[in-house]
Write an enzyme that holds these catalytic residues in place. Structure first.
Site, mmCIF file in Angstrom:
data_model
loop_
_atom_site.group_PDB
_atom_site.id
_atom_site.type_symbol
_atom_site.label_atom_id
_atom_site.label_comp_id
_atom_site.label_asym_id
_atom_site.label_seq_id
_atom_site.Cartn_x
_atom_site.Cartn_y
_atom_site.Cartn_z
ATOM 1 N N CYS A 382 0.887 -1.168 0.000
ATOM 2 C CA CYS A 382 0.000 0.000 0.000
ATOM 3 C C CYS A 382 0.927 1.220 0.000
ATOM 4 O O CYS A 382 1.819 1.318 0.851
ATOM 5 C CB CYS A 382 -0.890 -0.049 1.252
ATOM 6 S SG CYS A 382 -1.294 1.514 2.040
ATOM 7 N N CYS A 385 1.136 3.459 3.158
ATOM 8 C CA CYS A 385 1.704 2.716 4.299
ATOM 9 C C CYS A 385 3.197 2.514 4.089
ATOM 10 O O CYS A 385 3.997 2.597 5.021
ATOM 11 C CB CYS A 385 1.037 1.357 4.449
ATOM 12 S SG CYS A 385 -0.749 1.392 4.396
#
Ligand code: FAD
Length: 452
Positions: A382, A385
């Protein structure tokens, strides 16, 4: 001395850190939110492969680690889906590249960085990794030097990244990168009352420099037949201090990420970003060891920032070459943060670590393991992230480098690179927000209890 007094001492350290944070938070927020230098980070976010498993398609290739998101993803609007929430926002500005730098080292960076961004403030020159680094620097092997990302446009918050993909990365961080069998296995430690947990003892030993002498006596009193200094350093039960601190840094980072995603959570029913109390209860409230680890990280970074303060006032550090007023303003804000960090008695005492027996070799092991964790960030499926995972591992790596590799009395003190400084101060800002968020969550739980 009873275990009770250990907890009281730990609580005294908690209270000191919370008080400190009331002063640090406005200063660190100001630094990281209003200066170009500290609000842009350069990294290679898309072109590094996960070195530990096959991550074709941006996430690991085997079906078992595909990123699962919410069960009912199809029921929520496209803009709220994990894939969209996890994407970076804002323009990415390219690094000018080696040749251009060589031709004209003062040349301003070309590329949009957002409104009112003084481009020359973010130019960075080629730098090399050295053996004192605790993380793999972003530019270590890349020929292209990565992209600049606006941290303001991409705050760390809930993204919906979860399931097997996220679990695989956390598992790898804890299991594959931990030292041999750890008494801090995250599964084993759940539910242990803080007063009885090894975390309480650790907290006392590492954080309470003032009570160090008393702690030595406590150790001797509790285990009169055990030699205090063993080959592996400061032995407590069957793990030495260094190995515990390693685990706790990772767990504290995990707790901080959890605090942010719970605090800045997307309610997918209403579409509003708001704190999610249940998320906090599930991940942090009952886990005093996780909170304690987060506080330990705050103490560790406070110490590193305080130690760095005098160096940052020196001529080696320029925050915005080419724009004197911006440089001075940034410098003043850095000064405010480092002064605040230095305003409390030293709580994290790094001089206890890597001092006995196999200390130096343990240090190298510690450093290598931390580098592995920074490499694992390329396995995070992600974008946002991964961005914040990389910033925070670099931030902790820089703090460890400052604590364990900088001898303020030596003439050979390495100059930190821009990415290291930006990562260090942004990681400090993250921890500062996590502590504030946890304080607010605690009040919400107390209010709920009172209402019942
Ligand atoms: P997880 O948080 O995945 O934890 C897995 C297991 O680890 C738990 O079951 C528990 O046993 C243990 N554990 C949990 N916390 C701790 C702790 N503090 N110390 C020790 N053990 C612990 N999601 C976002 O929404 N936004 C982000 O910015 C974000 N960043 C991430 C960065 C990284 C590097 C990684 C690996 C994941 C990130 N995630 C992010 C995902 C998020 O961390 C969780 O993995 C996800 O929300 C699923 O949570 P979970 O409840 O399954 O438990």
């Amino acid at each position: 001395i009873s275990p009770r007094s250990i907890v009281q001492d730990a609580c005294a350290s908690y209270a000191t850190l919370e008080k400190l944070n009331e002063r640090v938070k406005p200063a660190i927020d100001d630094l990281t939110r209003t200066t170009d230098f500290f609000s842009h980070y350069r990294l290679n976010l898309f072109h590094k492969k996960c070195p530990f498993w096959d991550d074709e398609n941006g996430i690991c290739g085997n079906i078992g680690c595909a990123v699962e998101t919410l069960d009912d993803e199809n029921d929520v609007p496209e803009v709220w889906r994990a894939k969209t929430l996890g994407k970076l926002e804002g323009p990415l500005a390219k690094h000018p590249g080696k040749q251009e730098q060589r031709n004209n080292p003062r040349r301003p960076l070309h590329g949009e960085l957002g409104e009112n961004i003084g481009e020359s403030c973010v130019v960075e020159y080629d730098d090399e990794c050295d053996e004192r680094d605790y993380c793999v620097l972003e530019d270590e092997s890349a020929t292209s030097k990565g992209d600049y990302v606006s941290l303001l446009r991409n705050p760390e918050r809930f993204t919906g990244y979860a399931g097997d993909g996220a679990k695989q990365v956390w598992d790898a961080i804890y299991r594959e990168n931990c030292f041999k069998k750890s008494s801090f296995s995250h599964a084993a430690n759940l539910g242990t009352p803080f007063s009885k947990s090894p975390a309480a003892q650790d907290f006392k030993q590492v954080m309470d420099a003032a009570g160090r002498q008393a702690q030595l006596q406590l150790q001797r009193a509790q285990r009169p037949n055990t030699p205090f200094v063993a080959n592996t350093g400061y032995e407590i039960e069957d793990e030495c201090l260094e190995k515990r601190v390693f685990y706790r840094v990772v767990s504290g980072m995990h707790a901080s990420i959890s605090a942010h995603l719970c605090w800045d959570f997307l309610n997918q029913t209403t579409g509003l970003w708001q704190p999610n109390l249940q998320c906090y209860k599930d991940r942090l409230h009952g886990y005093s060891d996780r909170i304690s680890n987060l506080y330990l990280n705050y103490a560790l970074l406070t110490r590193a920032v305080a130690k760095l303060g005098p160096l940052l006032r020196g001529p080696e550090y320029r925050f915005c070459t080419g724009d004197l007023s911006e440089d001075m303003a940034t410098r003043a804000k850095v000064n405010e943060v480092t002064t605040q960090a230095a305003s409390i008695p030293q709580i994290f005492d790094e001089s206890l670590m890597f001092v006995n027996g196999e200390g130096p070799s343990l240090k190298e092991d510690f450093r290598n393991r931390f580098r592995n964790i920074s490499r694992l960030m390329d396995c995070v499926g992600c974008d946002k992230c991964r961005l914040w995972g990389k910033i925070q591992t670099n931030g902790y790596g820089t703090a460890l480098k400052v604590l364990f590799e900088f001898d303020n009395n030596s003439k050979n003190i390495p100059v930190l690179k821009r990415t290291e400084l930006v990562a260090l101060f942004n990681t400090y800002a993250r921890l500062s927000s996590s502590m504030a968020a946890i304080g607010r969550f605690r009040q919400m739980v107390a209010a709920e209890d009172e209402a019942e």
